[in-house]
Scaffold this motif. Structure first.
Motif, short mmCIF file in Angstrom:
data_model
loop_
_atom_site.label_atom_id
_atom_site.label_comp_id
_atom_site.label_asym_id
_atom_site.label_seq_id
_atom_site.Cartn_x
_atom_site.Cartn_y
_atom_site.Cartn_z
N ASP A 156 52.98 52.75 32.50
CA ASP A 156 52.91 53.08 33.92
C ASP A 156 52.04 52.11 34.71
OD1 ASP A 156 54.48 55.37 33.57
OD2 ASP A 156 52.72 56.54 32.95
N LEU A 157 51.37 51.19 34.01
CA LEU A 157 50.46 50.26 34.67
C LEU A 157 50.88 48.82 34.40
CD1 LEU A 157 47.09 51.98 33.70
CD2 LEU A 157 48.30 52.18 35.88
N MET A 158 50.44 47.92 35.26
CA MET A 158 50.69 46.51 35.03
C MET A 158 49.50 45.72 35.55
SD MET A 158 53.63 45.71 37.93
CE MET A 158 53.80 44.00 37.39
N ARG A 159 49.36 44.49 35.07
CA ARG A 159 48.26 43.61 35.47
C ARG A 159 48.83 42.39 36.18
NH1 ARG A 159 43.52 44.94 32.65
NH2 ARG A 159 43.82 46.46 30.98
N THR A 160 48.18 42.01 37.26
CA THR A 160 48.64 40.89 38.07
C THR A 160 47.45 40.02 38.45
OG1 THR A 160 50.45 42.21 39.00
CG2 THR A 160 49.82 40.22 40.21
N GLN A 161 47.59 38.71 38.31
CA GLN A 161 46.56 37.78 38.74
C GLN A 161 46.64 37.61 40.26
OE1 GLN A 161 44.13 36.58 36.92
NE2 GLN A 161 44.92 37.55 35.05
N SER A 162 45.50 37.65 40.92
CA SER A 162 45.47 37.53 42.37
C SER A 162 44.26 36.71 42.79
CB SER A 162 45.41 38.92 43.00
OG SER A 162 44.11 39.47 42.85
N GLY A 163 44.09 36.56 44.10
CA GLY A 163 42.94 35.86 44.62
C GLY A 163 41.64 36.58 44.36
N PHE A 164 41.70 37.84 43.95
CA PHE A 164 40.51 38.63 43.63
C PHE A 164 40.26 38.71 42.13
CE2 PHE A 164 42.47 40.26 47.50
CZ PHE A 164 41.42 40.19 48.39
N GLY A 165 41.07 38.01 41.35
CA GLY A 165 41.00 38.13 39.90
C GLY A 165 42.16 38.97 39.39
N GLU A 166 42.03 39.49 38.21
CA GLU A 166 43.10 40.30 37.63
C GLU A 166 43.07 41.71 38.21
OE1 GLU A 166 44.70 40.45 33.23
OE2 GLU A 166 43.12 41.97 33.45
N LEU A 167 44.22 42.17 38.71
CA LEU A 167 44.34 43.51 39.26
C LEU A 167 45.11 44.40 38.28
CD1 LEU A 167 45.30 42.83 42.99
CD2 LEU A 167 43.03 43.27 42.04
N LYS A 168 44.61 45.58 38.04
CA LYS A 168 45.30 46.59 37.25
C LYS A 168 45.79 47.65 38.22
CE LYS A 168 44.66 49.68 33.26
NZ LYS A 168 43.65 50.19 32.29
N HIS A 169 47.10 47.86 38.27
CA HIS A 169 47.66 48.73 39.30
C HIS A 169 48.89 49.45 38.77
CE1 HIS A 169 50.91 45.78 40.04
NE2 HIS A 169 49.97 44.91 39.73
N ALA A 170 49.36 50.41 39.54
CA ALA A 170 50.54 51.18 39.14
C ALA A 170 51.77 50.28 39.14
CB ALA A 170 50.73 52.35 40.09
N ALA A 171 52.58 50.43 38.11
CA ALA A 171 53.83 49.67 38.03
C ALA A 171 54.89 50.34 38.90
CB ALA A 171 54.31 49.62 36.58
N PRO A 172 55.90 49.60 39.33
CA PRO A 172 56.97 50.21 40.12
C PRO A 172 57.64 51.36 39.37
CG PRO A 172 57.10 47.82 40.21
CD PRO A 172 56.08 48.15 39.18
N ILE A 173 58.04 52.37 40.12
CA ILE A 173 58.70 53.51 39.50
C ILE A 173 60.03 53.11 38.89
CG2 ILE A 173 59.70 55.78 39.98
CD1 ILE A 173 57.62 56.14 42.16
#
Length: 233
Positions: A156-173
């Protein structure tokens, strides 16, 4: 009032989908209505999201999540006339209307690929929860006393690299077997551009006033932004 967007109409010529969430009529008055863009960019998919839809006496009113849940009676359904309450998820229409708008855009792209043409997909916050109200409701005993571990599963979660570092957030339904979801343009640090512009404006102002010295941004260890003026001797 003529449109004042710097990239207009260049950005329209390269666009496949145009999405806006202004009150109905606002974009038309600025030359950005669906017919306007279709003349500039044939085959464009135009997506409109509003609070109350594009018809009826409330069409031109602005609104947001709590107003839409109240206007169509959802708050009464969840509570009562004496004690209305919002949906258990709090945000219902904000998410659902966006999913419906995206579905409309995808459907229009598929139809365009088959038949050609330009299309206008519409969604509204109030319409989203009106659709939910038409679905079969759960009995109170099926959800009010739910217990158990509601911790999200790894899927249910995914990790994405961003300008703030690695983000852990909800994955698309919605998930597809061959095209995993990803963010093509993850969030960036908007303040970097803001302070770069602010620095340039202050330097120009100081020079006009005849002040010597330089101006530069600095960051503390905590990440808080500061403005530092260095006076020349």
């Amino acid at each position: 009032m003529p449109v004042t967007i710097p990239c207009y109409p260049q950005c329209i010529h390269d666009a496949d989908v145009f999405i806006q969430s202004f009150r109905p009529g606002v974009c038309e008055r600025r030359g950005l209505g669906p017919k306007d863009l279709a003349r500039i960019r044939p085959r464009i998919i135009y997506v409109s999201v509003s609070c109350y839809g594009d018809g009826g006496p409330w069409a031109t009113r602005g609104g947001y999540e709590p107003l839409s849940q109240t206007a169509n009676g959802l708050a009464v359904d969840e509570g009562s006339y004496e004690h209305p309450r919002f949906a258990p998820t709090r945000t219902l229409n904000d998410l659902l209307a966006a999913y419906l708008a995206a579905t409309g855009a995808l459907g229009a792209l598929i139809r365009r690929a088959r038949e050609g043409g330009s299309y206008h997909a519409k969604a509204s916050l109030t319409g989203a929860s009106m659709w939910v109200q038409k679905l079969e409701r759960l009995r109170d005993d099926e959800w009010r006393n739910i217990s158990g571990d509601l911790t999200p599963l790894p899927v249910d979660l995914m990790r994405t690299q961003s300008g703030f570092g690695e983000l852990k957030h909800a994955a698309p339904i919605v998930r597809f077997s061959e095209t995993p979801a990803f963010w093509d343009k993850p969030p960036t640090c908007l303040w970097r551009g803001f302070f770069a512009l602010a620095r340039q404006k202050v330097i120009q102002s100081r020079r006009r006033l005849g002040y010597p010295g330089d101006f530069g941004p600095a960051l503390s260890n905590s990440g808080t932004s500061h403005i530092v003026l260095r006076q020349s001797v």
